[in-house]
Scaffold this motif. Sequence first.
Motif, PDB file in Angstrom:
ATOM      1  N   GLN A 189     -25.245   3.650  26.005  1.00 59.58           N
ATOM      2  CA  GLN A 189     -23.988   3.359  26.683  1.00 59.58           C
ATOM      3  C   GLN A 189     -24.258   2.915  28.116  1.00 59.58           C
ATOM      4  OE1 GLN A 189     -23.825   6.613  24.604  1.00 59.58           O
ATOM      5  NE2 GLN A 189     -23.508   4.917  23.203  1.00 59.58           N
ATOM      6  N   ASP A 190     -23.307   2.188  28.687  1.00 58.38           N
ATOM      7  CA  ASP A 190     -23.417   1.720  30.066  1.00 58.38           C
ATOM      8  C   ASP A 190     -22.388   2.470  30.908  1.00 58.38           C
ATOM      9  OD1 ASP A 190     -23.543   0.441  32.463  1.00 58.38           O
ATOM     10  OD2 ASP A 190     -22.935  -1.532  31.736  1.00 58.38           O
ATOM     11  N   PRO A 191     -22.807   3.546  31.595  1.00 58.80           N
ATOM     12  CA  PRO A 191     -21.847   4.355  32.354  1.00 58.80           C
ATOM     13  C   PRO A 191     -21.191   3.609  33.519  1.00 58.80           C
ATOM     14  CG  PRO A 191     -24.111   5.062  32.793  1.00 58.80           C
ATOM     15  CD  PRO A 191     -24.182   4.055  31.693  1.00 58.80           C
ATOM     16  N   SER A 192     -21.825   2.518  33.966  1.00 57.34           N
ATOM     17  CA  SER A 192     -21.267   1.780  35.106  1.00 57.34           C
ATOM     18  C   SER A 192     -20.250   0.717  34.675  1.00 57.34           C
ATOM     19  CB  SER A 192     -22.402   1.102  35.892  1.00 57.34           C
ATOM     20  OG  SER A 192     -23.060   0.139  35.076  1.00 57.34           O
ATOM     21  N   SER A 193     -20.117   0.507  33.364  1.00 55.62           N
ATOM     22  CA  SER A 193     -19.213  -0.548  32.884  1.00 55.62           C
ATOM     23  C   SER A 193     -17.759  -0.131  33.069  1.00 55.62           C
ATOM     24  CB  SER A 193     -19.477  -0.829  31.401  1.00 55.62           C
ATOM     25  OG  SER A 193     -18.483  -1.687  30.884  1.00 55.62           O
ATOM     26  N   ASP A 194     -16.956  -1.062  33.605  1.00 57.67           N
ATOM     27  CA  ASP A 194     -15.513  -0.818  33.700  1.00 57.67           C
ATOM     28  C   ASP A 194     -14.733  -1.848  32.885  1.00 57.67           C
ATOM     29  OD1 ASP A 194     -15.979  -3.029  35.253  1.00 57.67           O
ATOM     30  OD2 ASP A 194     -14.900  -2.296  37.028  1.00 57.67           O
ATOM     31  N   LYS A 195     -15.468  -2.594  32.057  1.00 55.70           N
ATOM     32  CA  LYS A 195     -14.835  -3.583  31.176  1.00 55.70           C
ATOM     33  C   LYS A 195     -15.105  -3.170  29.727  1.00 55.70           C
ATOM     34  CE  LYS A 195     -14.978  -7.686  34.165  1.00 55.70           C
ATOM     35  NZ  LYS A 195     -15.431  -7.081  35.421  1.00 55.70           N
ATOM     36  N   LEU A 196     -14.047  -2.861  29.010  1.00 53.22           N
ATOM     37  CA  LEU A 196     -14.199  -2.340  27.653  1.00 53.22           C
ATOM     38  C   LEU A 196     -13.281  -3.068  26.685  1.00 53.22           C
ATOM     39  CD1 LEU A 196     -13.810   1.459  28.549  1.00 53.22           C
ATOM     40  CD2 LEU A 196     -15.968   0.236  28.330  1.00 53.22           C
ATOM     41  N   ILE A 197     -13.775  -3.265  25.454  1.00 52.36           N
ATOM     42  CA  ILE A 197     -12.915  -3.691  24.345  1.00 52.36           C
ATOM     43  C   ILE A 197     -13.178  -2.731  23.188  1.00 52.36           C
ATOM     44  CG2 ILE A 197     -12.399  -5.471  22.634  1.00 52.36           C
ATOM     45  CD1 ILE A 197     -13.060  -7.582  24.672  1.00 52.36           C
ATOM     46  N   GLY A 198     -12.116  -2.088  22.734  1.00 53.35           N
ATOM     47  CA  GLY A 198     -12.236  -1.162  21.611  1.00 53.35           C
ATOM     48  C   GLY A 198     -11.671  -1.792  20.348  1.00 53.35           C
ATOM     49  N   VAL A 199     -12.310  -1.528  19.226  1.00 46.13           N
ATOM     50  CA  VAL A 199     -11.812  -2.009  17.931  1.00 46.13           C
ATOM     51  C   VAL A 199     -11.626  -0.794  17.031  1.00 46.13           C
ATOM     52  CG1 VAL A 199     -12.218  -3.509  15.950  1.00 46.13           C
ATOM     53  CG2 VAL A 199     -13.036  -4.206  18.209  1.00 46.13           C
ATOM     54  N   LEU A 200     -10.394  -0.558  16.620  1.00 40.58           N
ATOM     55  CA  LEU A 200     -10.074   0.587  15.773  1.00 40.58           C
ATOM     56  C   LEU A 200      -9.877   0.135  14.335  1.00 40.58           C
ATOM     57  CD1 LEU A 200      -9.370   3.628  15.542  1.00 40.58           C
ATOM     58  CD2 LEU A 200      -6.985   3.002  15.966  1.00 40.58           C
ATOM     59  N   ASP A 201     -10.747   0.635  13.451  1.00 41.07           N
ATOM     60  CA  ASP A 201     -10.641   0.380  12.005  1.00 41.07           C
ATOM     61  C   ASP A 201     -10.284   1.717  11.366  1.00 41.07           C
ATOM     62  OD1 ASP A 201     -11.001  -0.089   9.309  1.00 41.07           O
ATOM     63  OD2 ASP A 201     -13.156  -0.428   9.420  1.00 41.07           O
ATOM     64  N   ILE A 202      -9.021   1.862  11.028  1.00 43.30           N
ATOM     65  CA  ILE A 202      -8.556   3.161  10.539  1.00 43.30           C
ATOM     66  C   ILE A 202      -7.962   3.001   9.144  1.00 43.30           C
ATOM     67  CG2 ILE A 202      -6.190   3.081  11.478  1.00 43.30           C
ATOM     68  CD1 ILE A 202      -8.438   6.074  12.093  1.00 43.30           C
ATOM     69  N   TYR A 203      -8.133   4.037   8.333  1.00 43.01           N
ATOM     70  CA  TYR A 203      -7.665   4.001   6.949  1.00 43.01           C
ATOM     71  C   TYR A 203      -6.209   3.559   6.857  1.00 43.01           C
ATOM     72  CZ  TYR A 203      -9.627   8.448   8.555  1.00 43.01           C
ATOM     73  OH  TYR A 203     -10.223   9.434   9.290  1.00 43.01           O
ATOM     74  N   GLY A 204      -5.908   2.802   5.828  1.00 47.76           N
ATOM     75  CA  GLY A 204      -4.534   2.360   5.619  1.00 47.76           C
ATOM     76  C   GLY A 204      -3.704   3.433   4.932  1.00 47.76           C
ATOM     77  N   PHE A 205      -2.413   3.201   4.879  1.00 44.10           N
ATOM     78  CA  PHE A 205      -1.481   4.106   4.215  1.00 44.10           C
ATOM     79  C   PHE A 205      -1.901   4.282   2.755  1.00 44.10           C
ATOM     80  CE2 PHE A 205       2.429   5.164   1.987  1.00 44.10           C
ATOM     81  CZ  PHE A 205       2.984   6.131   2.820  1.00 44.10           C
ATOM     82  N   GLU A 206      -1.896   5.532   2.269  1.00 40.02           N
ATOM     83  CA  GLU A 206      -2.334   5.795   0.896  1.00 40.02           C
ATOM     84  C   GLU A 206      -1.278   6.564   0.112  1.00 40.02           C
ATOM     85  OE1 GLU A 206      -7.200   5.736   1.340  1.00 40.02           O
ATOM     86  OE2 GLU A 206      -6.226   7.653   0.936  1.00 40.02           O
ATOM     87  N   SER A 207      -1.053   6.127  -1.114  1.00 41.60           N
ATOM     88  CA  SER A 207      -0.166   6.834  -2.038  1.00 41.60           C
ATOM     89  C   SER A 207      -0.725   6.655  -3.439  1.00 41.60           C
ATOM     90  CB  SER A 207       1.262   6.279  -1.963  1.00 41.60           C
ATOM     91  OG  SER A 207       2.108   6.965  -2.849  1.00 41.60           O
ATOM     92  N   PHE A 208      -1.369   7.702  -3.956  1.00 44.82           N
ATOM     93  CA  PHE A 208      -2.023   7.646  -5.253  1.00 44.82           C
ATOM     94  C   PHE A 208      -1.273   8.512  -6.271  1.00 44.82           C
ATOM     95  CE2 PHE A 208      -5.836   7.221  -2.314  1.00 44.82           C
ATOM     96  CZ  PHE A 208      -5.854   5.842  -2.386  1.00 44.82           C
ATOM     97  N   LYS A 209      -1.824   8.568  -7.458  1.00 43.58           N
ATOM     98  CA  LYS A 209      -1.252   9.431  -8.494  1.00 43.58           C
ATOM     99  C   LYS A 209      -1.347  10.893  -8.037  1.00 43.58           C
ATOM    100  CE  LYS A 209      -1.521  10.231 -13.502  1.00 43.58           C
ATOM    101  NZ  LYS A 209      -2.296   9.919 -14.730  1.00 43.58           N
ATOM    102  N   THR A 210      -2.496  11.244  -7.439  1.00 44.51           N
ATOM    103  CA  THR A 210      -2.686  12.580  -6.867  1.00 44.51           C
ATOM    104  C   THR A 210      -3.007  12.422  -5.383  1.00 44.51           C
ATOM    105  OG1 THR A 210      -3.557  13.425  -8.953  1.00 44.51           O
ATOM    106  CG2 THR A 210      -4.023  14.713  -6.971  1.00 44.51           C
ATOM    107  N   ASN A 211      -2.178  12.999  -4.526  1.00 40.91           N
ATOM    108  CA  ASN A 211      -2.370  12.907  -3.073  1.00 40.91           C
ATOM    109  C   ASN A 211      -2.642  14.298  -2.515  1.00 40.91           C
ATOM    110  OD1 ASN A 211      -1.542   9.969  -2.637  1.00 40.91           O
ATOM    111  ND2 ASN A 211       0.228  10.791  -3.719  1.00 40.91           N
TER     112      ASN A 211
END
Length: 545
Positions: free
Chosen positions: A356-378
């Motif tokens: 990591q670069d502790p001196s960096s003040d320029k950041l871009i975050g990418v969030l890949d998060i699970y999608g909505f789920e509805s199955f036979k068994t939840n």
Amino acid sequence: MTRLSYLHEPGVLDNLAVRYAKNIIYTYTGNILIAINPFQRLPNLVDVQTMEKYKGANLGDLDPHVFAIADVSYRQMMNEGKSNSILVSGESGAGKTETTKLLMRYLAFLGGRSGTGGRTVEQQVLESNPVLEAFGNAKTVRNNNSSRFGKFVELQFDKSGKISGAAIRTYLLERSRVCQTSSPERNYHCFYFLCSAPSEDIKKYKLGDPSSFHYLNQSSCIRVDGINDAEEYLATRNAMDMVGITEEEQEAIFRVVAAVLHLGNISFAKGTEADSSVIKDAKSRFHLNTAGELLMCDCEKLENALIKREINTPEGVITTTVGPNSATVSRDGFAKQIYSRLFDWLVNRINASIGQDPSSDKLIGVLDIYGFESFKTNSFEQLCINFTNEKLQQHFNQNVFKMEQEEYTREQINWSYIEFVDNQDVLDLIEKKPGGIIALLDEACMFPKSTHETLSQKLYEKFKNHKRFAKPKLSRTAFTIQHYAGDVIYQSDHFLDKNKDYVVAEHQELLNASRCSFVSVLFPPAPEENTKSSKSSSIATRFKL
């Protein structure tokens, strides 16, 4: 989308369908990009020439594209000093993970620089994907490469706009998959990759066909079209080299993966005493000894850790035996803890290698998060996943509707109010303290006599008048939540077990004493003062934070 003459649901869907038929998978709605999974490779859409085309272009000047979103984010960061996050959201199978990889590729293209030792930071970030996918992705009903964990990648840039560091954070690995799979799904990819490894590795780890292992053969799906497990094993090893995981560490990682498979093949039979169990047969004994050898721990102590339990009393420590069912639960809990700690180690090791670069003040975050789920068994995992998506939906509502309309009002622009569903009541139902579902679940986990039946009864009583909560007519343990994306029926059967993040003391001590330093590091001794709090540690509460 905003140029449509009639902006209603049929018009929106028709517009998306017409574009999709022409392999135009990207569509803008304002500054939001809709990406529809093409379920095929479209190389001309994501090559270097396309990247060059979108570099520096204003949003809307060129055809909609995921590269355009990344470019706008990068230029805002550079020109205005704004750190940004790009949120990739959608239901399971929508193509979030592939879209995230394209975003990362484009940002690496813009901010590429040489790193130490010949490996660039951006190369390591990109090569971390196949490693994390091997250990955290699996075939599900809807998706052959479904992420079973959430991931936030933070890219750090220096003043000249070059990538100077990165950090990866993961959320809620689906532990239960290690021990429970059903057709047509698979367990985590790495198990099948290892069973298709070169013959010398198969012999070394005493492996065989995936169908010979209990943790893999619960599902009839062993092989997946389009995934060559033997090739993927070698690709994973290569990616591990790229992110700085040493040969010795790789050897230990796959030894642990093989040990988990062997643990699953240990069966138990009733012992001579009441509530006692013994190793069932010679086959189970072979797998017990092999698991012990691979984990480099005492095989007799491993056996005792599975079929016996030590209880602290005022008079001293009492050793008791457990029946076959309890021993099986103990075995599965042990396997899940080993695997989840291995996954956490991989994430930490990748972060340490990238730096990591502790001196960096320029950041871009990418969030890949699970999608909505509805199955036979939840189950518990679906509740956490859908809670996350409710949070994202609220964020979307705040930014797209509430803030825009407040700005219109401030600037006295003539407009007609747009109705949208505010989901704050669902969030309160799940997370409110005290008295929300998570709080009641945590409370139940603290009482030894709690069962999923008593939990369900408490939920029915507490939320009987809540408009977003319902009790299915023919069930005494299920409950329904009316989410923004639709109603989901949850089965509470394993909620208590899945919410507890408690390591059995005997398991902890056994692996901490392993002759393999890699294994013992996965199970460091728990500080005395933390012992009590670790027992009541809650997956849902940690996830909520």
